[in-house]
Write a protein that holds these residues in place. Structure first.
Motif, PDB file in Angstrom:
ATOM      1  N   CYS A 115      52.065  17.891  14.650  1.00 31.56           N
ATOM      2  CA  CYS A 115      50.568  18.131  14.620  1.00 31.56           C
ATOM      3  C   CYS A 115      49.767  18.221  16.060  1.00 31.56           C
ATOM      4  O   CYS A 115      50.425  17.967  17.023  1.00 31.56           O
ATOM      5  N   GLY A 116      48.565  18.302  16.002  1.00 32.35           N
ATOM      6  CA  GLY A 116      48.058  18.282  17.392  1.00 32.35           C
ATOM      7  C   GLY A 116      48.010  16.898  18.192  1.00 32.35           C
ATOM      8  O   GLY A 116      48.037  17.053  19.252  1.00 32.35           O
ATOM      9  N   THR A 117      47.647  15.939  17.345  1.00 31.55           N
ATOM     10  CA  THR A 117      47.886  14.348  17.799  1.00 31.55           C
ATOM     11  C   THR A 117      49.337  14.455  18.743  1.00 31.55           C
ATOM     12  O   THR A 117      49.389  13.836  19.863  1.00 31.55           O
ATOM     13  N   LEU A 125      49.482  16.394  21.769  1.00 32.41           N
ATOM     14  CA  LEU A 125      48.561  15.377  22.796  1.00 32.41           C
ATOM     15  C   LEU A 125      49.280  14.375  23.452  1.00 32.41           C
ATOM     16  O   LEU A 125      49.312  14.041  24.773  1.00 32.41           O
ATOM     17  N   TYR A 133      39.047  12.244  20.720  1.00 29.18           N
ATOM     18  CA  TYR A 133      39.182  12.290  19.325  1.00 29.18           C
ATOM     19  C   TYR A 133      39.829  11.286  18.626  1.00 29.18           C
ATOM     20  O   TYR A 133      40.641  10.499  19.261  1.00 29.18           O
ATOM     21  N   THR A 167      42.003  10.197  16.713  1.00 26.96           N
ATOM     22  CA  THR A 167      43.492   9.871  16.814  1.00 26.96           C
ATOM     23  C   THR A 167      44.187   9.455  18.034  1.00 26.96           C
ATOM     24  O   THR A 167      44.929   8.789  18.323  1.00 26.96           O
ATOM     25  N   GLN A 212      38.433  17.064  26.516  1.00 28.76           N
ATOM     26  CA  GLN A 212      38.267  17.602  25.099  1.00 28.76           C
ATOM     27  C   GLN A 212      37.387  18.684  25.048  1.00 28.76           C
ATOM     28  O   GLN A 212      36.028  18.359  25.492  1.00 28.76           O
ATOM     29  N   SER A 214      36.385  20.698  22.292  1.00 29.56           N
ATOM     30  CA  SER A 214      35.482  20.479  21.261  1.00 29.56           C
ATOM     31  C   SER A 214      34.968  19.202  20.816  1.00 29.56           C
ATOM     32  O   SER A 214      35.572  18.165  21.576  1.00 29.56           O
ATOM     33  N   ASP A 267      42.602  19.396  25.861  1.00 26.84           N
ATOM     34  CA  ASP A 267      42.828  19.125  24.436  1.00 26.84           C
ATOM     35  C   ASP A 267      41.880  20.444  23.904  1.00 26.84           C
ATOM     36  O   ASP A 267      40.595  20.757  23.818  1.00 26.84           O
ATOM     37  N   CYS A 271      41.886  22.058  20.880  1.00 25.61           N
ATOM     38  CA  CYS A 271      42.065  22.218  19.504  1.00 25.61           C
ATOM     39  C   CYS A 271      40.732  22.737  19.124  1.00 25.61           C
ATOM     40  O   CYS A 271      39.572  22.291  19.421  1.00 25.61           O
ATOM     41  N   TYR A 272      40.752  24.014  18.139  1.00 28.30           N
ATOM     42  CA  TYR A 272      39.729  24.637  17.696  1.00 28.30           C
ATOM     43  C   TYR A 272      39.058  25.649  18.676  1.00 28.30           C
ATOM     44  O   TYR A 272      37.923  26.267  18.242  1.00 28.30           O
ATOM     45  N   SER A 324      47.072  22.696  18.145  1.00 28.67           N
ATOM     46  CA  SER A 324      47.879  22.450  16.839  1.00 28.67           C
ATOM     47  C   SER A 324      47.855  23.862  16.205  1.00 28.67           C
ATOM     48  O   SER A 324      46.848  24.767  16.214  1.00 28.67           O
ATOM     49  N   LYS A 336      45.779  25.123  13.293  1.00 29.24           N
ATOM     50  CA  LYS A 336      44.475  25.558  13.635  1.00 29.24           C
ATOM     51  C   LYS A 336      44.503  26.787  13.930  1.00 29.24           C
ATOM     52  O   LYS A 336      45.261  27.791  13.609  1.00 29.24           O
TER      53      LYS A 336
END
Ligand SMILES: *Cc1c(COP(=O)(O)O)cnc(C)c1O
Length: 421
Positions: A91-93, A96, A118, A120, A171, A173, A206, A208-209, A229, A232
């Motif tokens: 997953c994304g976490t 990272l 984020y 997590t 990050q 997002s 990061d 993500c999104y 991820s 996403k």
């Protein structure tokens, strides 16, 4: 069809009025998708993508030409030297965490110059005590908040860059916070400021999104690594699992040794038959991201028109696919998520409830009726049950479905007398 699916005339009329005003915004989103589609296509052609690349491999996965093509296609699209794109990244976490753990050693310090990361990631770093965290390995952490106007606190950042600082995490997002999402350009300004003081620190974004929302990614503005991820944006709704790390050859190599084992690195990792989904998903990702963006713009305009504070606002530029709406009460948050769930193609008959999710501090409610479990490029909504009861939602594989889900959320609020039209 709308009335058959439980949408009242009131909600339908308001939605159509809202949508009529958005044609120019939608045209711009389509233009970005067009550019990004060509970017992906060109990378696929350059790497001579061919049927043989879709073959499944098992076991060690030595000489997996499909995997190698996929990784080079990601690297070329995101304009980096190398990429690690694997179904073994859970997953994304995880992606990272691999990037973080591979880059620092005991005694090093990590800096976040954009406020708290984020939820997590806070456990990965050990901001909240957690088994196996970087803190347990003797890696320290420091953070500098964004200024009240959302800008970077350059003086604070200068002071926070110590001789032990090895790694900077940025990050893009907003995640579950109230801040703005950062544009790739502004991330680039931040990175050049940091590298101006300490050229040797590794700057990771990061992402993500954020993928394909703009024509350029943060890797085109000096980031050593961008990470995200596959369930996403870049998975295009087809990838069933996975994560990516794109960056310099040196950084990606370090990540590969961390992901598999020292000495093995990128050479192992069977593709397990996932190449068709990962490759086709990446091909579809620019237009799928556009559908998600249109859904977010539609929702922002609809809810802002009803007097809610929405973030980003109805007219602001966008750098990720997340839309936040300040609903103000737990009842509205639960009803909104109920509507999104009721509008889903999968599990439309279930009622979402808040629960204590691993990795999160407060109970979280999530609505997700997706083909890929937990996928958040598919229309999904969630929010922690804490003030100011923001709902964060994202996704929509197609705009017609995204629009319908948002209409359904409003219908649920209306049916429970939680909003007045
Ligand atoms: C989703 C997300 C993550 C974590 O990804 P998972 O796949 O849920 O582990 C990290 N950072 C940001 C900004 C995210 O949106």
């Amino acid at each position: 069809m709308y009335s058959e699916l439980g949408i009242s005339d009131k909600v339908l009329r308001l939605s159509e009025e809202t949508e009529r005003k958005l044609q120019e915004r939608f045209r711009k989103i389509d233009e970005t998708a067009e550019y990004n589609q060509l970017k992906v296509l060109s990378a696929m052609q350059k790497n001579r993508l061919q049927e043989g690349h879709f073959a499944a491999t098992t076991g060690y996965g030595y000489n997996d030409s499909g995997r190698e093509a996929l990784e080079q296609i990601y690297a070329d699209t995101f304009r980096t030297e190398a990429a690690l794109v694997r179904p073994q990244i859970t997953c994304g976490t995880h992606a990272l965490a691999v990037a973080l753990f591979s880059s620092v050693r005991p005694g090093d310090e990590i800096l976040s110059p954009v406020g708290a990361p984020y939820d997590t990631l806070q456990e990965v770093i050990g901001i909240r005590p957690s088994k196996g965290s970087l803190a347990e390995w003797g890696v320290t952490y420091r953070q500098v908040e964004l200024l009240p106007d959302g800008g970077f606190d350059y003086e604070g950042i200068r002071a926070a860059l110590k001789s032990r600082t090895k790694f900077v995490t940025i990050q893009r997002s907003k995640g579950y916070s109230d801040r703005r999402t950062l544009s790739p350009e502004s991330i680039g300004e931040l990175i050049s400021f940091i590298k101006g003081i300490r050229p040797d620190v590794i700057c990771m974004v990061d992402n993500c999104y954020g993928e394909f929302v703009t024509e350029k990614e943060p890797s085109e503005f000096g980031a050593d690594m961008i990470v995200g991820s596959l369930i996403k944006n870049p998975g295009g709704g087809l990838a069933p699992v996975g994560g990516y790390i794109c960056g310099t050859k040196e950084c990606v190599e370090q990540c590969a040794y961390r992901l598999s084992a020292p000495g093995l690195g990128q050479e192992v990792g069977a593709n397990l038959g996932q190449m068709p989904a990962l490759l086709q998903g990446f091909f579809l990702a620019p237009t799928v991201t556009a559908a998600a963006l249109k859904t977010a713009v539609f929702a922002a305009n609809l809810y802002e028109g009803l007097g809610f504070s929405v973030h980003p606002s109805a007219s602001e530029p966008r750098y990720d696919i997340i839309q936040a709406i300040r609903l103000g009460t737990p009842e509205r948050l639960v009803a909104f998520c109920g509507g999104i769930q009721a509008g889903a193609p999968v599990d439309s008959f279930v009622t979402p409830e808040p629960w204590d999710m691993p990795g999160y501090d407060d109970p979280v409610i999530m609505a997700s009726g997706s083909f890929v479990s937990g996928s958040s490029i598919e229309l999904s909504a969630d929010g922690p049950l804490r003030e100011p009861y923001n709902v964060y939602f994202q996704g929509g594989l197609t705009y017609p479905h995204g629009k319908f889900g948002i209409m359904k959320s409003l219908q649920f609020l209306l049916d429970e007398n939680l909003v007045k039209l």
